[in-house]
Design an enzyme around this catalytic site. Structure first.
Site, PDB file in Angstrom:
ATOM      1  N   HIS A   1      36.640  43.546  38.591  1.00 45.85           N
ATOM      2  CA  HIS A   1      38.044  43.955  38.325  1.00 45.85           C
ATOM      3  C   HIS A   1      38.187  45.367  37.706  1.00 45.85           C
ATOM      4  O   HIS A   1      37.159  45.512  37.068  1.00 45.85           O
ATOM      5  CB  HIS A   1      38.654  42.970  37.306  1.00 45.85           C
ATOM      6  CG  HIS A   1      40.166  43.056  37.327  1.00 45.85           C
ATOM      7  ND1 HIS A   1      40.869  43.781  36.773  1.00 45.85           N
ATOM      8  CD2 HIS A   1      41.128  42.321  38.199  1.00 45.85           C
ATOM      9  CE1 HIS A   1      42.442  43.893  36.846  1.00 45.85           C
ATOM     10  NE2 HIS A   1      42.532  43.093  37.795  1.00 45.85           N
TER      11      HIS A   1
ATOM     12  N   ASP B   1      41.543  35.636  41.714  1.00 45.56           N
ATOM     13  CA  ASP B   1      41.715  35.224  43.110  1.00 45.56           C
ATOM     14  C   ASP B   1      40.628  34.427  43.453  1.00 45.56           C
ATOM     15  O   ASP B   1      40.694  33.722  44.751  1.00 45.56           O
ATOM     16  CB  ASP B   1      41.732  36.736  43.982  1.00 45.56           C
ATOM     17  CG  ASP B   1      43.123  37.334  44.034  1.00 45.56           C
ATOM     18  OD1 ASP B   1      44.170  36.601  43.928  1.00 45.56           O
ATOM     19  OD2 ASP B   1      43.209  38.557  44.122  1.00 45.56           O
TER      20      ASP B   1
HETATM   21  N1  CMC Z   1      30.732  42.094  44.178  1.00 48.11           N
HETATM   22  C1  CMC Z   1      29.462  42.765  43.911  1.00 48.11           C
HETATM   23  N2  CMC Z   1      29.533  44.008  43.454  1.00 48.11           N
HETATM   24  C2  CMC Z   1      30.600  44.392  42.795  1.00 48.11           C
HETATM   25  C3  CMC Z   1      31.748  43.874  42.785  1.00 48.11           C
HETATM   26  C4  CMC Z   1      31.730  42.516  43.597  1.00 48.11           C
HETATM   27  N3  CMC Z   1      32.869  41.953  43.919  1.00 48.11           N
HETATM   28  N4  CMC Z   1      32.845  44.406  42.359  1.00 48.11           N
HETATM   29  C5  CMC Z   1      32.045  45.517  41.722  1.00 48.11           C
HETATM   30  N5  CMC Z   1      31.012  45.633  42.073  1.00 48.11           N
HETATM   31  C6  CMC Z   1      29.880  46.605  41.871  1.00 48.11           C
HETATM   32  C7  CMC Z   1      30.256  47.650  42.980  1.00 48.11           C
HETATM   33  O1  CMC Z   1      29.462  47.601  44.081  1.00 48.11           O
HETATM   34  C8  CMC Z   1      29.718  48.911  42.226  1.00 48.11           C
HETATM   35  O2  CMC Z   1      28.304  48.695  42.012  1.00 48.11           O
HETATM   36  P1  CMC Z   1      27.446  50.027  42.154  1.00 48.11           P
HETATM   37  O3  CMC Z   1      27.756  51.047  40.705  1.00 48.11           O
HETATM   38  O4  CMC Z   1      26.056  49.854  42.016  1.00 48.11           O
HETATM   39  O5  CMC Z   1      27.727  50.985  43.282  1.00 48.11           O
HETATM   40  C9  CMC Z   1      30.375  48.436  40.624  1.00 48.11           C
HETATM   41  O6  CMC Z   1      30.330  47.302  40.726  1.00 48.11           O
HETATM   42  C10 CMC Z   1      31.596  49.480  40.332  1.00 48.11           C
HETATM   43  O7  CMC Z   1      32.423  49.053  41.360  1.00 48.11           O
HETATM   44  P2  CMC Z   1      33.867  49.908  41.510  1.00 48.11           P
HETATM   45  O8  CMC Z   1      34.201  49.457  42.760  1.00 48.11           O
HETATM   46  O9  CMC Z   1      33.639  51.145  41.017  1.00 48.11           O
HETATM   47  O10 CMC Z   1      34.500  48.973  40.464  1.00 48.11           O
HETATM   48  P3  CMC Z   1      35.931  48.675  40.233  1.00 48.11           P
HETATM   49  O11 CMC Z   1      36.104  48.419  38.899  1.00 48.11           O
HETATM   50  O12 CMC Z   1      36.837  49.910  40.890  1.00 48.11           O
HETATM   51  O13 CMC Z   1      36.150  47.416  41.172  1.00 48.11           O
HETATM   52  C11 CMC Z   1      37.385  45.963  42.377  1.00 48.11           C
HETATM   53  C12 CMC Z   1      37.342  46.698  40.929  1.00 48.11           C
HETATM   54  C13 CMC Z   1      38.372  44.673  42.220  1.00 48.11           C
HETATM   55  C14 CMC Z   1      38.217  46.990  43.548  1.00 48.11           C
HETATM   56  C15 CMC Z   1      35.907  45.398  42.726  1.00 48.11           C
HETATM   57  O14 CMC Z   1      35.687  44.598  41.562  1.00 48.11           O
HETATM   58  C16 CMC Z   1      36.115  44.533  44.186  1.00 48.11           C
HETATM   59  O15 CMC Z   1      35.726  45.024  45.406  1.00 48.11           O
HETATM   60  N6  CMC Z   1      35.990  43.318  43.969  1.00 48.11           N
HETATM   61  C17 CMC Z   1      36.177  42.537  45.240  1.00 48.11           C
HETATM   62  C18 CMC Z   1      37.827  42.441  45.416  1.00 48.11           C
HETATM   63  C19 CMC Z   1      38.499  41.267  44.533  1.00 48.11           C
HETATM   64  O16 CMC Z   1      38.131  40.546  44.450  1.00 48.11           O
HETATM   65  N7  CMC Z   1      39.767  41.744  44.350  1.00 48.11           N
HETATM   66  C20 CMC Z   1      40.630  41.227  43.631  1.00 48.11           C
HETATM   67  C21 CMC Z   1      40.915  41.536  42.117  1.00 48.11           C
HETATM   68  S1  CMC Z   1      41.893  40.718  41.005  1.00 48.11           S
HETATM   69  C22 CMC Z   1      43.409  40.831  41.849  1.00 48.11           C
HETATM   70  C23 CMC Z   1      44.268  41.877  41.339  1.00 48.11           C
HETATM   71  O17 CMC Z   1      44.510  41.821  40.092  1.00 48.11           O
HETATM   72  O18 CMC Z   1      44.559  42.757  42.041  1.00 48.11           O
END
Ligand code: CMC
Length: 381
Positions: free
Chosen positions: A264, A317
């Protein structure tokens, strides 16, 4: 995340940037808390109703009994949609449900007597109407695309129960209605989430509420925001059996692919909304004698535990998809349910934005060329 380029401090994705104050909701990411107007989400999920929580969010305080009665009546009375809206839905019935909903809300604007009016009172009136009509649009579209006629709303049912009835054609029992109500409560608002921010950006130009909500819905559709529940259930179906979980996750990690339903932008602990849906999913699976999906997802959650050390924990989710699936709702409608819940959240945030407005207009740092010579088209190689 922060980069220095030519003296300009870039905050990509606007992470950790505060652009406004709010009294609507607070996401406390490090400890996994969510507060709506001072009330903990757990108290509201356990003890409140969706209608009461919507009142809290748009009016700023919990209602008295008579205020709530009046509010519930105004929502019930606004549920029906005009035949012209049904015609619009019919004409775009093959599109994704979120695209149909976006189009439906645009169409509502054409018939709303207050569309252009951006006063607090008019936004509230429109907000109640749109909140009431979003479930009707979603349900009408689902029936139409299945060759059925839309069902008229049933005023004897509450917001959640009537939505399920119009969607699935059967009146839900009390437990199911309560579970859907809880789901809607926990999805209602969530700080400066991407879609509420989009709605605020639109409202900050003094665009009207329908336009702001259309911007919100368009933004919610993305798989990194509202689309993850659909992805989680797809993953559970692909895994197919609890014995396959480890191999499935290993393959995903090897390819550096994200696991839907984890991580998240703000929470570094478990998303507090997940708890209620995990419990709902467990009870529903038990009641329906279908423990398989709960077992698969529980195993995924267990196997993903090491990721928590990096702040990648289960999010809302992860469990909502299995609840919808067990209720017999098709996967492409999962985001629309999120929208049914989030639309009054947009209303609350648009009201706040309008009441103390400032145009939201950040900067982009230009890094392209500056001295190009224009060559007429006929002379280009
Ligand atoms: N599975 C595996 N690795 C992950 C995941 C995941 N679900 N989420 C983040 N990471 C890793 C990512 O690969 C990255 O690794 P590295 O630094 O080695 O490249 C690191 O964590 C940071 O990722 P980021 O995209 O910079 O982090 P973020 O805080 O921007 O990500 C997110 C937030 C929601 C976009 C992401 O966690 C994601 O894509 N999750 C899967 C989709 C999901 O479940 N979305 C629903 C969010 S809850 C509903 C809402 O409130 O909208």
């Amino acid at each position: 995340m922060t980069q220095q380029i030519d003296q300009v401090e870039l905050k990509r994705g606007l992470r950790d940037v505060y652009f406004e104050t709010t009294e609507s909701s607070n996401v406390i990411g490090d400890v996994g808390r969510l507060i709506y107007r001072g009330y903990d989400i757990h108290d509201l999920a356990e003890h409140s109703s969706f209608e009461e929580t919507v009142f809290l969010m748009v009016q700023g305080h919990l209602p008295t009994r008579s205020e709530l009665d009046l509010f519930e009546t105004s929502l019930r009375e606004a549920r029906a949609i005009r035949p012209e809206i049904v015609d619009v839905i019919r004409s775009v019935k093959d599109a994704h449900p979120m695209d149909v909903l976006r189009t439906g809300i645009s169409a509502l604007a054409a018939f709303d007597p207050d569309t252009e009016e951006v006063s607090h009172e008019a936004t509230l009136r429109k907000g109640i109407r749109i909140t009431a009509q979003v479930p009707t649009i979603v349900a009408a579209h689902h029936r139409i695309r299945n060759g059925l006629d839309p069902l008229p709303p049933d005023p004897s049912l509450d917001h959640a129960g009537n939505f399920l009835y119009m969607l699935l054609g059967e009146k839900p029992d009390e437990d199911t209605t309560r579970l859907m109500g809880k789901d809607l409560i926990v999805h209602l608002d969530h700080g400066s989430n991407a879609s509420s921010f989009a709605a605020r950006v639109a409202a900050s130009t003094l665009a009207d509420l329908h336009g702001a909500i259309v911007a919100g819905i368009a933004t919610l559709k993305g798989p990194l925001h509202g689309g993850a529940a659909e992805g989680v259930m797809k993953m559970a179906l692909e895994i197919g059996d609890v014995a396959n979980v480890e191999a499935y996750l290993d393959a995903k990690h090897e390819k550096h692919e994200r696991i839907m339903g984890f991580g998240h932008a703000v929470y570094r602990a478990e998303d507090p909304r997940a708890r209620h849906l995990r419990e709902g999913s467990r009870l529903l699976a038990e009641k329906q004698g279908q423990p398989k999906w709960f077992q698969i997802l529980s195993k995924v959650e267990e196997e993903m535990r090491p990721f928590a050390e990096r702040g990648i924990c289960v999010n809302v989710d992860f469990w909502s998809g299995s609840v919808y699936y067990l209720l017999g709702i098709p996967e492409d409608l999962f985001i629309s349910i999120f929208a049914v819940a989030r639309v009054p959240g947009y209303v609350a945030q648009v009201l706040e934005q309008q009441d103390n407005n400032m145009l939201i207009r950040p900067q982009l740092q230009y890094v392209g060329p500056t001295d190009m010579t224009y060559v007429p088209i006929g002379e280009r190689g």
